[in-house]
Motif scaffolding. Sequence first.
Motif, PDB file in Angstrom:
ATOM      1  N   THR A  70       7.031  -2.561   5.358  1.00 28.13           N
ATOM      2  CA  THR A  70       6.775  -1.117   5.371  1.00 28.13           C
ATOM      3  C   THR A  70       5.347  -0.840   5.825  1.00 28.13           C
ATOM      4  O   THR A  70       5.104  -0.004   6.721  1.00 28.13           O
ATOM      5  N   ASP A  71       4.396  -1.525   5.223  1.00 26.94           N
ATOM      6  CA  ASP A  71       2.990  -1.345   5.598  1.00 26.94           C
ATOM      7  C   ASP A  71       2.741  -1.742   7.049  1.00 26.94           C
ATOM      8  O   ASP A  71       1.998  -1.061   7.780  1.00 26.94           O
ATOM      9  N   LEU A  72       3.354  -2.846   7.491  1.00 28.29           N
ATOM     10  CA  LEU A  72       3.107  -3.328   8.856  1.00 28.29           C
ATOM     11  C   LEU A  72       3.681  -2.360   9.882  1.00 28.29           C
ATOM     12  O   LEU A  72       3.098  -2.167  10.955  1.00 28.29           O
ATOM     13  N   HIS A 116       5.449   9.622   9.784  1.00 22.87           N
ATOM     14  CA  HIS A 116       4.825   8.301   9.857  1.00 22.87           C
ATOM     15  C   HIS A 116       5.554   7.260   9.015  1.00 22.87           C
ATOM     16  O   HIS A 116       5.281   6.068   9.157  1.00 22.87           O
ATOM     17  N   TYR A 117       6.442   7.688   8.131  1.00 31.23           N
ATOM     18  CA  TYR A 117       7.047   6.764   7.182  1.00 31.23           C
ATOM     19  C   TYR A 117       8.298   6.112   7.757  1.00 31.23           C
ATOM     20  O   TYR A 117       9.135   6.788   8.374  1.00 31.23           O
ATOM     21  N   PRO A 118       8.466   4.805   7.538  1.00 24.19           N
ATOM     22  CA  PRO A 118       9.705   4.130   7.946  1.00 24.19           C
ATOM     23  C   PRO A 118      10.901   4.663   7.160  1.00 24.19           C
ATOM     24  O   PRO A 118      10.754   5.280   6.094  1.00 24.19           O
ATOM     25  N   ALA A 119      12.088   4.370   7.679  1.00 26.79           N
ATOM     26  CA  ALA A 119      13.314   4.940   7.113  1.00 26.79           C
ATOM     27  C   ALA A 119      13.506   4.576   5.652  1.00 26.79           C
ATOM     28  O   ALA A 119      14.000   5.386   4.853  1.00 26.79           O
ATOM     29  N   GLU A 120      13.116   3.353   5.254  1.00 29.98           N
ATOM     30  CA  GLU A 120      13.370   2.941   3.874  1.00 29.98           C
ATOM     31  C   GLU A 120      12.593   3.778   2.869  1.00 29.98           C
ATOM     32  O   GLU A 120      13.024   3.963   1.727  1.00 29.98           O
ATOM     33  N   VAL A 121      11.440   4.304   3.270  1.00 28.43           N
ATOM     34  CA  VAL A 121      10.660   5.139   2.360  1.00 28.43           C
ATOM     35  C   VAL A 121      11.349   6.483   2.168  1.00 28.43           C
ATOM     36  O   VAL A 121      11.525   6.956   1.035  1.00 28.43           O
ATOM     37  N   LEU A 122      11.753   7.092   3.261  1.00 30.88           N
ATOM     38  CA  LEU A 122      12.397   8.401   3.190  1.00 30.88           C
ATOM     39  C   LEU A 122      13.752   8.326   2.503  1.00 30.88           C
ATOM     40  O   LEU A 122      14.190   9.303   1.874  1.00 30.88           O
ATOM     41  N   HIS A 134       0.822  -1.217   0.000  1.00 30.28           N
ATOM     42  CA  HIS A 134       0.000   0.000   0.000  1.00 30.28           C
ATOM     43  C   HIS A 134       0.849   1.257   0.000  1.00 30.28           C
ATOM     44  O   HIS A 134       0.624   2.184  -0.777  1.00 30.28           O
ATOM     45  N   GLY A 135       1.804   1.349   0.905  1.00 29.87           N
ATOM     46  CA  GLY A 135       2.758   2.442   0.898  1.00 29.87           C
ATOM     47  C   GLY A 135       2.340   3.709   1.613  1.00 29.87           C
ATOM     48  O   GLY A 135       3.139   4.660   1.687  1.00 29.87           O
ATOM     49  N   ALA A 136       1.137   3.779   2.156  1.00 31.20           N
ATOM     50  CA  ALA A 136       0.678   5.009   2.820  1.00 31.20           C
ATOM     51  C   ALA A 136      -0.401   4.671   3.837  1.00 31.20           C
ATOM     52  O   ALA A 136      -1.522   5.179   3.766  1.00 31.20           O
ATOM     53  N   VAL A 137      -0.077   3.803   4.792  1.00 30.16           N
ATOM     54  CA  VAL A 137      -1.045   3.416   5.823  1.00 30.16           C
ATOM     55  C   VAL A 137      -1.090   4.542   6.855  1.00 30.16           C
ATOM     56  O   VAL A 137      -0.364   4.537   7.853  1.00 30.16           O
TER      57      VAL A 137
END
Length: 315
Positions: free
Chosen positions: A250-252, A235-241, A192-195
């Motif tokens: 990432t979603d979890l 709200h985003y984990p490090a791998e997204v940023l 999803h990428g944006a929970v």
Amino acid sequence: MTTTAEAIELIMNGGEELFDGDDPAGTFRRLARLTHPDTAGLDGGLAFGKLVRLWRNRGTIRSANGVYRTDTLAFEGDLANLYAQPDGHLKLARDPGSNDLMAREAAALRSIAERGDPRYLPYVPRLVDAFRHKDAGRTRRGNVIATTATGLHSLAEVAQRRPGGLDPRDAAWMWRRLLVALGLAHRAGVVHGAVLPEHVLIEPADHGVVLVDWCYSTSEPGDRIPAIVPHRRDHYPAEVLARETAGPYTDLAMAARLMADLMGGQAPQALRRFADGCRLASPRQRPDDAWKLLGELDDLLHRLYGPRKFRPFTL
């Protein structure tokens, strides 16, 4: 506008925005007088024909599969406006620069519908239509989506209504159903990428959950989340940023952050530790199977609160 030539240019380069303003009917009449073929010749006739079509079709968008109204703005999303339809919503990008993200949503919902377990499909929107709409010289993507649930409220609204934190027994069913939605998507190869709070909708009376806004999704191995919602950056984990590969982990992680925030200080220590374990810095150390995580959450909830039972929830 004072001349026929100016009126023709305005019509031929314009769209329904011609009728913006306090007197749309008056605007139509003025432009019609200036461009009527009886007085303005062939060029005027072409403009007049377009003007009449725009006036007749104002407030509607047509695709190959349907006609959709744009006169009832229901929501303003991150990238698009959502217009109420009899059986769902038309989601229309505000800017052509978001077309690629709208295409991602359509592709994600198609993949889930084709490859997902039918029992869990109500946890995500159903894609009714997807098309390109051209007006005023620009092309924007539209997705028509529908849900089986009604009376939906976002978790952002829940958080506003419960500033002291949500009772963990109420948060439990929301978290469980959110994991079902994610498990459904992950089995279909979609992240999803944006929970985020605005993207998780609940139906309080029947304990329904719908995960919406799949515009930030990924479905290719090694793919990265294409964009973030700026005001939810934390709200985003490090791998997204870091623009690194995203995955189910990432979603979890985002779901755990969302639920921990929702419970606030009411969460018992065991649930806080559980959420923290889903949010470790290294993706390799986090859970990456929503169904397995759901089983672990159920075990923990049973230890904390005993056998599951329906707990009425109202806003």
